[in-house]
Write a protein that holds these residues in place. Structure first.
Motif, PDB file in Angstrom:
ATOM      1  N   SER A  35       8.684 -12.788  -6.960  1.00  0.00           N
ATOM      2  CA  SER A  35       8.040 -12.191  -8.122  1.00  0.00           C
ATOM      3  C   SER A  35       6.531 -12.418  -8.093  1.00  0.00           C
ATOM      4  CB  SER A  35       8.640 -12.784  -9.397  1.00  0.00           C
ATOM      5  OG  SER A  35       7.992 -12.276 -10.539  1.00  0.00           O
ATOM      6  N   GLN A  36       6.141 -13.652  -7.734  1.00  0.00           N
ATOM      7  CA  GLN A  36       4.706 -13.946  -7.637  1.00  0.00           C
ATOM      8  C   GLN A  36       4.054 -13.115  -6.542  1.00  0.00           C
ATOM      9  OE1 GLN A  36       4.662 -18.194  -7.047  1.00  0.00           O
ATOM     10  NE2 GLN A  36       4.715 -18.639  -9.241  1.00  0.00           N
ATOM     11  N   ARG A  37       4.756 -12.977  -5.409  1.00  0.00           N
ATOM     12  CA  ARG A  37       4.222 -12.186  -4.300  1.00  0.00           C
ATOM     13  C   ARG A  37       4.075 -10.719  -4.698  1.00  0.00           C
ATOM     14  NH1 ARG A  37       4.896 -12.857   1.325  1.00  0.00           N
ATOM     15  NH2 ARG A  37       3.338 -11.534   2.370  1.00  0.00           N
ATOM     16  N   SER A  38       5.095 -10.201  -5.398  1.00  0.00           N
ATOM     17  CA  SER A  38       5.023  -8.815  -5.873  1.00  0.00           C
ATOM     18  C   SER A  38       3.851  -8.627  -6.824  1.00  0.00           C
ATOM     19  CB  SER A  38       6.330  -8.427  -6.572  1.00  0.00           C
ATOM     20  OG  SER A  38       7.423  -8.459  -5.689  1.00  0.00           O
ATOM     21  N   GLN A  39       3.623  -9.613  -7.697  1.00  0.00           N
ATOM     22  CA  GLN A  39       2.510  -9.531  -8.634  1.00  0.00           C
ATOM     23  C   GLN A  39       1.177  -9.526  -7.904  1.00  0.00           C
ATOM     24  OE1 GLN A  39       2.649  -8.987 -11.847  1.00  0.00           O
ATOM     25  NE2 GLN A  39       0.419  -9.056 -12.077  1.00  0.00           N
ATOM     26  N   ARG A  40       1.052 -10.358  -6.846  1.00  0.00           N
ATOM     27  CA  ARG A  40      -0.188 -10.396  -6.069  1.00  0.00           C
ATOM     28  C   ARG A  40      -0.426  -9.076  -5.346  1.00  0.00           C
ATOM     29  NH1 ARG A  40      -0.554 -14.392  -1.912  1.00  0.00           N
ATOM     30  NH2 ARG A  40      -2.803 -14.135  -2.099  1.00  0.00           N
ATOM     31  N   VAL A  41       0.652  -8.482  -4.836  1.00  0.00           N
ATOM     32  CA  VAL A  41       0.521  -7.194  -4.159  1.00  0.00           C
ATOM     33  C   VAL A  41       0.083  -6.122  -5.151  1.00  0.00           C
ATOM     34  CG1 VAL A  41       1.774  -5.355  -2.973  1.00  0.00           C
ATOM     35  CG2 VAL A  41       2.162  -7.735  -2.328  1.00  0.00           C
ATOM     36  N   LEU A  42       0.697  -6.107  -6.333  1.00  0.00           N
ATOM     37  CA  LEU A  42       0.329  -5.125  -7.355  1.00  0.00           C
ATOM     38  C   LEU A  42      -1.127  -5.298  -7.778  1.00  0.00           C
ATOM     39  CD1 LEU A  42       3.540  -5.116  -9.589  1.00  0.00           C
ATOM     40  CD2 LEU A  42       2.759  -3.306  -8.059  1.00  0.00           C
ATOM     41  N   GLU A  43      -1.568  -6.542  -7.933  1.00  0.00           N
ATOM     42  CA  GLU A  43      -2.961  -6.792  -8.303  1.00  0.00           C
ATOM     43  C   GLU A  43      -3.908  -6.337  -7.197  1.00  0.00           C
ATOM     44  OE1 GLU A  43      -3.108 -10.932  -9.164  1.00  0.00           O
ATOM     45  OE2 GLU A  43      -2.218 -10.741 -11.169  1.00  0.00           O
ATOM     46  N   ALA A  44      -3.529  -6.574  -5.936  1.00  0.00           N
ATOM     47  CA  ALA A  44      -4.364  -6.150  -4.810  1.00  0.00           C
ATOM     48  C   ALA A  44      -4.452  -4.631  -4.738  1.00  0.00           C
ATOM     49  CB  ALA A  44      -3.812  -6.717  -3.496  1.00  0.00           C
ATOM     50  N   VAL A  45      -3.317  -3.951  -4.946  1.00  0.00           N
ATOM     51  CA  VAL A  45      -3.311  -2.487  -4.947  1.00  0.00           C
ATOM     52  C   VAL A  45      -4.188  -1.956  -6.070  1.00  0.00           C
ATOM     53  CG1 VAL A  45      -1.869  -0.455  -5.348  1.00  0.00           C
ATOM     54  CG2 VAL A  45      -1.046  -2.280  -3.852  1.00  0.00           C
ATOM     55  N   SER A  46      -4.068  -2.552  -7.251  1.00  0.00           N
ATOM     56  CA  SER A  46      -4.881  -2.128  -8.390  1.00  0.00           C
ATOM     57  C   SER A  46      -6.364  -2.327  -8.110  1.00  0.00           C
ATOM     58  CB  SER A  46      -4.459  -2.909  -9.640  1.00  0.00           C
ATOM     59  OG  SER A  46      -5.266  -2.569 -10.740  1.00  0.00           O
ATOM     60  N   GLN A  47      -6.711  -3.472  -7.507  1.00  0.00           N
ATOM     61  CA  GLN A  47      -8.112  -3.748  -7.179  1.00  0.00           C
ATOM     62  C   GLN A  47      -8.648  -2.740  -6.169  1.00  0.00           C
ATOM     63  OE1 GLN A  47      -8.844  -6.247  -3.982  1.00  0.00           O
ATOM     64  NE2 GLN A  47     -10.659  -4.947  -3.986  1.00  0.00           N
ATOM     65  N   LEU A  48      -7.843  -2.418  -5.157  1.00  0.00           N
ATOM     66  CA  LEU A  48      -8.269  -1.440  -4.151  1.00  0.00           C
ATOM     67  C   LEU A  48      -8.480  -0.065  -4.781  1.00  0.00           C
ATOM     68  CD1 LEU A  48      -6.085  -2.209  -0.994  1.00  0.00           C
ATOM     69  CD2 LEU A  48      -8.525  -2.586  -1.280  1.00  0.00           C
ATOM     70  N   GLN A  49      -7.562   0.341  -5.633  1.00  0.00           N
ATOM     71  CA  GLN A  49      -7.685   1.652  -6.267  1.00  0.00           C
ATOM     72  C   GLN A  49      -8.912   1.735  -7.158  1.00  0.00           C
ATOM     73  OE1 GLN A  49      -3.866   2.054  -8.200  1.00  0.00           O
ATOM     74  NE2 GLN A  49      -2.908   2.975  -6.401  1.00  0.00           N
ATOM     75  N   GLU A  50      -9.142   0.692  -7.939  1.00  0.00           N
ATOM     76  CA  GLU A  50     -10.298   0.696  -8.842  1.00  0.00           C
ATOM     77  C   GLU A  50     -11.606   0.657  -8.056  1.00  0.00           C
ATOM     78  OE1 GLU A  50     -12.192   0.603 -12.667  1.00  0.00           O
ATOM     79  OE2 GLU A  50     -10.255   1.257 -11.881  1.00  0.00           O
ATOM     80  N   SER A  51     -11.683  -0.217  -7.060  1.00  0.00           N
ATOM     81  CA  SER A  51     -12.903  -0.313  -6.259  1.00  0.00           C
ATOM     82  C   SER A  51     -13.154   0.976  -5.493  1.00  0.00           C
ATOM     83  CB  SER A  51     -12.803  -1.493  -5.288  1.00  0.00           C
ATOM     84  OG  SER A  51     -12.713  -2.717  -5.984  1.00  0.00           O
ATOM     85  N   GLY A  52     -12.090   1.560  -4.908  1.00  0.00           N
ATOM     86  CA  GLY A  52     -12.244   2.809  -4.182  1.00  0.00           C
ATOM     87  C   GLY A  52     -12.713   3.935  -5.081  1.00  0.00           C
ATOM     88  N   ARG A  53     -12.141   4.002  -6.282  1.00  0.00           N
ATOM     89  CA  ARG A  53     -12.537   5.049  -7.226  1.00  0.00           C
ATOM     90  C   ARG A  53     -14.001   4.911  -7.623  1.00  0.00           C
ATOM     91  NH1 ARG A  53     -13.422   5.536 -12.393  1.00  0.00           N
ATOM     92  NH2 ARG A  53     -12.926   3.340 -12.787  1.00  0.00           N
ATOM     93  N   ILE A  54     -14.444   3.695  -7.905  1.00  0.00           N
ATOM     94  CA  ILE A  54     -15.829   3.484  -8.325  1.00  0.00           C
ATOM     95  C   ILE A  54     -16.795   3.787  -7.182  1.00  0.00           C
ATOM     96  CG2 ILE A  54     -17.493   1.736  -9.079  1.00  0.00           C
ATOM     97  CD1 ILE A  54     -15.200   0.373 -10.584  1.00  0.00           C
ATOM     98  N   ALA A  55     -16.470   3.330  -5.970  1.00  0.00           N
ATOM     99  CA  ALA A  55     -17.348   3.572  -4.825  1.00  0.00           C
ATOM    100  C   ALA A  55     -17.491   5.061  -4.555  1.00  0.00           C
ATOM    101  CB  ALA A  55     -16.795   2.859  -3.588  1.00  0.00           C
ATOM    102  N   VAL A  56     -16.374   5.787  -4.571  1.00  0.00           N
ATOM    103  CA  VAL A  56     -16.421   7.233  -4.353  1.00  0.00           C
ATOM    104  C   VAL A  56     -17.218   7.916  -5.457  1.00  0.00           C
ATOM    105  CG1 VAL A  56     -15.013   9.336  -4.336  1.00  0.00           C
ATOM    106  CG2 VAL A  56     -14.327   7.355  -2.966  1.00  0.00           C
TER     107      VAL A  56
END
Length: 341
Positions: A35-56
Motif C-alpha cells: 500500500s505504501q509503495r502504491s501510494q509512492r508510485v501514485l505520488e510520483a505519477v502525479s508529480q510527473l504529470q503536474e511538472s510536465g504540464r507546467i513545463a509545457v
C-alpha cells in the motif's frame, strides 16, 4: 468435594499459534508495504504529470509569441533599432527572434546539462499602452496614460503603428504625475533621439523581452544521490533595465530535445522537422516540436521485477537507463503565430 483437573496449551498448539501469528503478521506487513509503495508510485505519477504540464505550458506560451511586435510582423515591417550598442540578447530580426542550440557541450554559457537543447526567444511584452501625447515631432519624449508593462529607465521599448516600428532604449520613465507618463529616448543611450516617423495616437508602446529556455542541474539530489535536473529560463525583465537573470522554473526535467518545422520552399507550409544544427534558415521556422524527459524526485519508485516495473523508455533515439526513478516523456508542437499563413 471433587477437584476438576485443569490443562493448558501443549507445545504443539503453542507452535501452531506462533506459526499462524507469524504468517498473519507477515501478510499484514506485506499488504502495508504494498500500500505504501502504491501510494509512492501514485505520488510520483502525479508529480510527473503536474511538472510536465507546467513545463509545457511555460514553453508553449512563450514560443508561440516569438517575434511578436504588436500587429505587424518582421516579414512586412523590419524594426528600426536606434538603441546604442544593444546587448547580445537583442537582435530583433527574422533570423534571430527564434534560435536553437542542439546538444550543447558541457561548460556552455548557460551551464545547461550537456547534450540537451537550448532555445532563445525575443518578443514584445504585452499589455501595450497607447501613445497619448507629444506627437508633434519625432524627437519628442513620448507620453502614455498608463504603464501596464511596468517599463522603466534602461528598458528597451517598441513603438509601432503597424506601418513602422522603432525599438529604443528608454533613458527615463516618469512616475505618472497628472496621469501622463513620459518616456524619454535621448541620444545618450540611443544612436539618435529621432524615431523613424512622427507617430499618432494609434501607435502602441510595449517592452522588449528576451528569454532562453534550457535544462540545468539544480544542485540538489535525491536521497540516493541522483542529480535533480530542472527547466530554467534566463529572461530580461522590465522595470529597471537589468541584465537577464536565470530562474529555475520546474524541477524534474531531465532532458529537453527540440526540432524545428522549416518551410524550405517558401510555400508557407512545413516541409521537414529538423534539429537546430540542421536548420538552414531560422526565419523559415513555422513550428517548434518539444520533447521533455521528466524524472521523479524520489528514488526506488520502480523495480526490476514485480508489479511496479516501467516498460523500456526511449528518448532522443536511445533507451533511457533506469535508476529506479519513474520517468515519462512529454511532447508538444507549437506554431509560431506571427509566421502562420
Amino acid at each position: 468435594m471433587k477437584r476438576q483437573s485443569q490443562t493448558g496449551f501443549g507445545i504443539i498448539e503453542l507452535m501452531i499459534a506462533i506459526t499462524l501469528g507469524i504468517v498473519l503478521s507477515g501478510a499484514v506487513i506485506q499488504v502495508t508495504l504494498a500500500s505504501q509503495r502504491s501510494q509512492r508510485v501514485l505520488e510520483a505519477v502525479s508529480q510527473l504529470q503536474e511538472s510536465g504540464r507546467i513545463a509545457v505550458s511555460f514553453l508553449t506560451r512563450d514560443l508561440r509569441m516569438a517575434g511578436y511586435m504588436g500587429c505587424p510582423n518582421l516579414e512586412r515591417i523590419p524594426v528600426n533599432v536606434i538603441a546604442k550598442t544593444p546587448p547580445s540578447d537583442l537582435n530583433f530580426t527574422a533570423e534571430n527572434v527564434l534560435i536553437g542550440q542542439d546538444n550543447v557541450s558541457a561548460g556552455n554559457a548557460y551551464s545547461a546539462v550537456a547534450n540537451t537543447d537550448i532555445i532563445s526567444i525575443q518578443r514584445a511584452v504585452t499589455p501595450a499602452a497607447n501613445l497619448t501625447g507629444n506627437m508633434a515631432t519625432n524627437n519628442a519624449n513620448i507620453q502614455i496614460s498608463s504603464n501596464p508593462a511596468g517599463l522603466g529607465a534602461g528598458d528597451f521599448v517598441f513603438i509601432t503603428d503597424c506601418i513602422n516600428a522603432d525599438l529604443f532604449s528608454a533613458t527615463t520613465v516618469s512616475n505618472g504625475n497628472g496621469n501622463q507618463i513620459t518616456i524619454a529616448h535621448a541620444s545618450n543611450r540611443n544612436i539618435t533621439n529621432k524615431l523613424s516617423k512622427i507617430y499618432g495616437s494609434d501607435a502602441e508602446i510595449m517592452g522588449f523581452q528576451s528569454l532562453v529556455y534550457f535544462v540545468r542541474d539544480s544542485g540538489r539530489t535525491t536521497p540516493a544521490g541522483n542529480a535533480i535536473h530542472s527547466l530554467w529560463v534566463q529572461a530580461r525583465s522590465l522595470g529597471n533595465g537589468a541584465a537577464p537573470i536565470a530562474t529555475e522554473l520546474v524541477e524534474g526535467v531531465e532532458d529537453m530535445q527540440i526540432t524545428y518545422g522549416e518551410d524550405t520552399d517558401d510555400d508557407r507550409d512545413i516541409d521537414a522537422y529538423r534539429s537546430a544544427a540542421d536548420v538552414t534558415d531560422f526565419s523559415a521556422v513555422l513550428s517548434v516540436r518539444i520533447e521533455l524527459l521528466m524524472h521523479s524526485l524520489d528514488d526506488n519508485i520502480i523495480g526490476s521485477s514485480g508489479e511496479f516495473v516501467q516498460n523500456s523508455l526511449s528518448f532522443n533515439g536511445a533507451a533511457v537507463a533506469s535508476d529506479q526513478r519513474l520517468r515519462q516523456v512529454y511532447s508538444t508542437a507549437v506554431a509560431i503565430r506571427n509566421r502562420l499563413p
